[in-house]
Write an enzyme that holds these catalytic residues in place. Sequence first.
Site, PDB file in Angstrom:
ATOM      1  N   SER A   1       0.988  -1.327  -0.257  1.00  9.28           N
ATOM      2  CA  SER A   1      -0.136  -0.106  -0.080  1.00  9.28           C
ATOM      3  C   SER A   1       0.767   1.271  -0.055  1.00  9.28           C
ATOM      4  O   SER A   1       2.104   1.064   0.143  1.00  9.28           O
ATOM      5  CB  SER A   1      -0.996  -0.030   1.252  1.00  9.28           C
ATOM      6  OG  SER A   1      -0.111   0.247   2.303  1.00  9.28           O
ATOM      7  N   LYS A   2       0.257   2.411  -0.091  1.00  6.43           N
ATOM      8  CA  LYS A   2       1.049   3.614   0.040  1.00  6.43           C
ATOM      9  C   LYS A   2       1.974   3.608   1.106  1.00  6.43           C
ATOM     10  O   LYS A   2       3.059   4.376   1.147  1.00  6.43           O
ATOM     11  CB  LYS A   2       0.001   4.765   0.153  1.00  6.43           C
ATOM     12  CG  LYS A   2      -0.794   4.979  -1.176  1.00  6.43           C
ATOM     13  CD  LYS A   2      -0.969   6.424  -1.113  1.00  6.43           C
ATOM     14  CE  LYS A   2      -1.843   6.623  -2.680  1.00  6.43           C
ATOM     15  NZ  LYS A   2      -3.146   6.224  -2.764  1.00  6.43           N
TER      16      LYS A   2
END
Length: 489
Positions: A252-253
């Site tokens: 994810s980010k």
Amino acid sequence: MTETTPSLRPRPRLRFAPSPTGSLHVGGARTALFNWLYARHYDGDMLLRVEDTDKARSTEESTRAIFEGLLWLGLSWNEEVVYQGANLERHQRDALAMLETGAAYRCFCTPEELEQRRSEAQAARESFKYDRRCDRLPAEEVARRVAGGDPYVIRFRIPEGSTEWDDMVHETISFPNKDLDDFVILRSNGTPIYNLAVVSDDIAMGITVVMRGDDHISNTPKQILLYRALGAEPPTFAHLPMIHGMDGKKLSKRHGATAVGDYQHQGLLPGAMLNFLALLGWSPGGDREVMTMDEMITLFTPDGLQRKAAIFDPKKLEWMNGQHLSRVPLAELEPRVTPAMMEAGYVDEAIVDSRGEWYMSLLDLLRVRARTIDDIVRQAGPYFPGTIEYDAEAVANNWKERSSAADILEAAKEALAGDSAWDAGTLEAILRGLAESLGISAGKIFQPLRVALTGLTVSPGIFEVLVAQGRELALRRLSDAIGWLRRNP
Ligand code: GLU
């Protein structure tokens, strides 16, 4: 039994089907690549379908970013792009066709009623499943309610039995149908539910192989049932493993740059990115890792597909880029490096044109120790006229005794100042001869010389550095270093 000869086998048709709700991420790019490699290996086609039915979340900007990412990676698609949202009428027709055959039925239950039944089930700690009450409505009542304008959805009737398929990655996967709900295929506003849109489009596009992330495994039994209800043969499925960060959690980010565009703007080589992505869930066998696109196409078969989650290691990506930096043809590398070299103020068009051969050999020299384009630019300073800084550690280690270092550099300067040829062989002979006449080891000359020429302890071979700098600049660097040493005794 005779095996079908390759020429008689149908051409596989695959598709990459991103939802344009953000830029192209590592996971999507990996899926696109695997579809592309499979299509190329088996001489098939890969189509592109933009799944833009979620109007609230889909944007044109994301669609553009996805195209741009794919084009940068060189993952071209066959035929016109298909926009899922443009196929609404077919989706509706398919839903109605299933109503006709009895594979689906109208459901008039309101969202509020369903919500209430869901919370009752929850309170009783039972899992909620639609109880099919509308499937039991008499035909006349259904007709009356439709004529009266009552809103309804269309639900798919899950048949008895179980649904299984031979997954290219997971082998046989089987779902008992009793675990599936009579899911909605068409909403009351006439828009299709995701699984219907996907199946309707895949049938219309003639897709024979569906490769996608294994987060879609739970959709697959529903989709297979839809294929059958629509009288179509389901494709072969391959569910690719999820990609995790170094901490083992889904990528994810939080894990830093995950958008392909970020890497493009950092100057990563697309070939390195592709090679790195290819290893996220596939292995060509042995410990082979560095591959060109053509090699990957040749080697890409489903036996190399893996089940276990793939780990996204940014260090490995950087390493991979270093491998590709030193292998790509120089002519391919040059246009990627030059803009950064220009931005750093080292070159302009005139230099690249007039000293082309020299410039290319400099890039060839610098790329060996570089993992990124920035690394190349960072090492370039000593080869251009501007002054250089002397790294403190290099000074401490290799110019320990300032005055003797200065003396050695004086001697080297004198030895190099003549009009002898300026090539690695001649320079080596001169400097080794000098060491001998001074009665010191060659290293005692090379190391202080390296600091004088580059300011660093590590650089390409000293003769190559001299050649790349040219006599004039090299001698000037020596004078500068001698001056510095004399001023800082
Ligand atoms: N649009 C889906 C996604 O982005 C892909 C669906 C599919 O490949 O079947 O996850």
